[in-house]
Design an enzyme around this catalytic site. Structure first.
Site, short mmCIF file in Angstrom:
data_model
loop_
_atom_site.label_atom_id
_atom_site.label_comp_id
_atom_site.label_asym_id
_atom_site.label_seq_id
_atom_site.Cartn_x
_atom_site.Cartn_y
_atom_site.Cartn_z
N ASP A 1 0.81 -1.22 0.00
CA ASP A 1 0.00 0.00 0.00
C ASP A 1 0.85 1.28 0.00
O ASP A 1 1.98 1.27 0.49
CB ASP A 1 -0.92 -0.02 1.22
CG ASP A 1 -2.03 1.01 1.11
OD1 ASP A 1 -2.36 1.43 -0.02
OD2 ASP A 1 -2.59 1.38 2.17
N ASN B 1 1.16 3.38 -2.89
CA ASN B 1 1.66 3.75 -4.23
C ASN B 1 1.15 5.13 -4.66
O ASN B 1 1.91 5.93 -5.21
CB ASN B 1 1.20 2.73 -5.27
CG ASN B 1 1.76 1.35 -5.02
OD1 ASN B 1 2.65 1.19 -4.19
ND2 ASN B 1 1.25 0.35 -5.73
N GLY B 2 -0.13 5.36 -4.43
CA GLY B 2 -0.75 6.61 -4.87
C GLY B 2 -0.14 7.79 -4.15
O GLY B 2 0.22 8.81 -4.77
N ARG B 3 0.03 7.68 -2.83
CA ARG B 3 0.59 8.79 -2.05
C ARG B 3 2.05 9.04 -2.42
O ARG B 3 2.51 10.18 -2.44
CB ARG B 3 0.45 8.49 -0.54
CG ARG B 3 -0.93 8.83 0.00
CD ARG B 3 -1.18 8.17 1.33
NE ARG B 3 -1.47 6.75 1.16
CZ ARG B 3 -1.60 5.90 2.17
NH1 ARG B 3 -1.44 6.32 3.41
NH2 ARG B 3 -1.90 4.64 1.95
N THR C 1 -10.81 -6.92 -3.92
CA THR C 1 -12.16 -6.93 -4.52
C THR C 1 -12.79 -5.54 -4.42
O THR C 1 -13.74 -5.25 -5.14
CB THR C 1 -13.07 -7.97 -3.81
OG1 THR C 1 -12.94 -7.80 -2.38
CG2 THR C 1 -12.69 -9.39 -4.17
N ASN D 1 -10.98 -2.72 -4.87
CA ASN D 1 -10.23 -1.78 -5.70
C ASN D 1 -10.90 -1.47 -7.05
O ASN D 1 -10.47 -0.55 -7.76
CB ASN D 1 -8.78 -2.25 -5.92
CG ASN D 1 -7.90 -2.12 -4.69
OD1 ASN D 1 -7.01 -2.93 -4.46
ND2 ASN D 1 -8.14 -1.10 -3.86
N ARG E 1 -12.02 2.12 -8.11
CA ARG E 1 -11.10 3.16 -8.59
C ARG E 1 -11.40 3.56 -10.03
O ARG E 1 -12.06 2.82 -10.75
CB ARG E 1 -9.67 2.64 -8.46
CG ARG E 1 -9.34 2.41 -7.00
CD ARG E 1 -7.91 1.98 -6.84
NE ARG E 1 -7.64 1.81 -5.42
CZ ARG E 1 -6.48 2.00 -4.84
NH1 ARG E 1 -5.43 2.34 -5.58
NH2 ARG E 1 -6.32 1.84 -3.56
N LEU F 1 -6.41 -4.37 7.89
CA LEU F 1 -6.16 -5.50 6.99
C LEU F 1 -6.76 -5.29 5.61
O LEU F 1 -6.35 -5.92 4.65
CB LEU F 1 -6.74 -6.78 7.59
CG LEU F 1 -5.84 -7.57 8.54
CD1 LEU F 1 -6.58 -8.77 9.10
CD2 LEU F 1 -4.59 -8.06 7.80
N SER F 2 -7.79 -4.45 5.52
CA SER F 2 -8.44 -4.19 4.23
C SER F 2 -8.81 -5.49 3.50
O SER F 2 -8.55 -5.62 2.30
CB SER F 2 -7.57 -3.30 3.34
OG SER F 2 -7.25 -2.09 4.00
C1 IPE Z 1 -5.27 -2.59 0.25
O1 IPE Z 1 -4.99 -1.27 -0.01
C2 IPE Z 1 -5.27 -3.37 -1.04
C3 IPE Z 1 -3.98 -3.52 -1.68
C4 IPE Z 1 -2.83 -3.06 -1.26
C5 IPE Z 1 -4.00 -4.27 -2.89
P1 IPE Z 1 -6.15 -0.18 -0.19
O2 IPE Z 1 -5.48 1.10 -0.46
O3 IPE Z 1 -7.14 -0.66 -1.17
O4 IPE Z 1 -6.83 -0.21 1.25
P2 IPE Z 1 -7.74 0.86 1.96
O5 IPE Z 1 -8.81 1.27 1.00
O6 IPE Z 1 -6.86 2.02 2.31
O7 IPE Z 1 -8.25 0.17 3.18
C1 IPE Z 2 -1.75 0.18 -3.23
O1 IPE Z 2 -1.47 1.54 -3.29
C2 IPE Z 2 -2.01 -0.43 -4.57
C3 IPE Z 2 -3.39 -0.88 -4.76
C4 IPE Z 2 -4.33 -0.83 -3.85
C5 IPE Z 2 -3.75 -1.42 -6.05
P1 IPE Z 2 -2.63 2.61 -3.32
O2 IPE Z 2 -2.99 2.88 -4.72
O3 IPE Z 2 -3.75 2.20 -2.44
O4 IPE Z 2 -1.89 3.86 -2.71
P2 IPE Z 2 -2.51 4.93 -1.71
O5 IPE Z 2 -3.02 4.17 -0.53
O6 IPE Z 2 -3.59 5.62 -2.45
O7 IPE Z 2 -1.36 5.82 -1.38
MG MG Z 3 -4.09 2.48 -0.47
#
Ligand code: IPE
Ligand code: IPE
Ligand code: MG
Length: 239
Positions: free
Chosen positions: A16, A18-20, A62, A64, A67, A194-195
């Site tokens: 987790d 990646n986006g940030r 499941t 994700n 997005r 745990l998501s």
């Molecule tokens: C958990 O991360 C899923 C994966 C890393 C694949 P999320 O970014 O989807 O989790 P939440 O939404 O913050 O709980």
């Molecule tokens: C995890 O990184 C990758 C996936 C859930 C596919 P994120 O994309 O959730 O990154 P943040 O949480 O937005 O930083």
């Molecule tokens: Mg995330």
């Protein structure tokens, strides 16, 4: 170097942040996913080098699917690239002792991805040093619903007696059937949840959290998690 007997047999990793990571650098979120995919390669290689027998990486949940379509499509492309690359490097991976498994409902993924993944699973080396589970379209609850349906169907058809339904029956119907439960679950990115990852299997897992964003996660971070794990006192309900 950690004493081998203190290494976890199975480590789960929630990849987790990646986006940030991308946002912090003024890059599109998808750049974070690209970098994250490289870190996945580095950490799985390192895990096999030090002799961890099972690794599970949470790549796509499941949930994700909520997005934007474009982000999902880049994640699927990365998954596709990984599968092609793994096929190209088959000899190398075999020598390294990698066995790849895909956990989650792949039936809704693009057909080419699905067949590449199936092909890879079917052509895994007989023996391996490290089994790498990649969780794609994975959700712990949906995994349990799938198991419940199978139990119900067996009971209904008479092939399974209700009184014989046990924890083992359920475990054996999960994607991770035959594998040890994760001893350690790592979640970077500063979130403490745990998501929907390994819901059943994590009953007695040790957790390790870190503020590091997944694309910045290094083998040193992994070592730190392993060192902390080696110091944990696991009781499993005993004394
Ligand atoms: C958990 O991360 C899923 C994966 C890393 C694949 P999320 O970014 O989807 O989790 P939440 O939404 O913050 O709980
Ligand atoms: C995890 O990184 C990758 C996936 C859930 C596919 P994120 O994309 O959730 O990154 P943040 O949480 O937005 O930083
Ligand atoms: Mg995330």
């Amino acid at each position: 170097m950690i004493d081998k007997s203190l290494l976890p047999q199975h480590v789960g990793v929630i990849m987790d942040g990646n986006g940030r990571w991308a946002k912090k650098r003024g890059l599109p979120r998808t750049e974070g996913h690209r970098r994250g995919a490289e870190v996945f390669r580095a950490i799985s290689t390192y895990a096999s080098d030090i002799g961890i027998p099972y690794m599970t990486f949470y790549a796509f949940s499941t949930e994700n699917w909520k997005r934007p379509e474009q982000e999902i499509s880049v994640i699927m492309d990365l998954f596709r690239n990984f599968l092609h690359e793994a096929q190209d490097r088959r000899a190398e991976n075999e020598e390294r002792g990698f066995r790849f498994r895909f956990i989650g409902d792949l039936t809704v993924l693009p057909e080419d991805i699905r067949s590449l993944a199936e092909y890879m699973e079917q052509n895994n080396p007989e023996r391996g040093r490290t089994t790498v589970n990649v969780a794609v379209n994975y959700g712990g609850r949906s995994e349990l619903v799938r198991a419940v349906r199978e139990v119900a169907s067996r009971v209904q058809s008479g092939s399974l007696a209700l009184s014989d339904v046990s924890e083992k029956t359920v475990s054996d119907l999960l994607y991770t059937s035959g594998q040890p439960d994760p001893d350690l679950i790592i979640r970077p990115s500063g979130e403490f949840r745990l998501s929907n990852f390994l819901t059943w299997q994590s009953a007695y897992s040790e957790f390790w959290f870190s503020d590091v964003l997944w694309p910045d996660f290094t083998t040193d971070d992994f070592d730190r998690a392993l060192e902390d794990f080696a110091r944990r006192n696991r009781r499993f309900g005993g004394i």
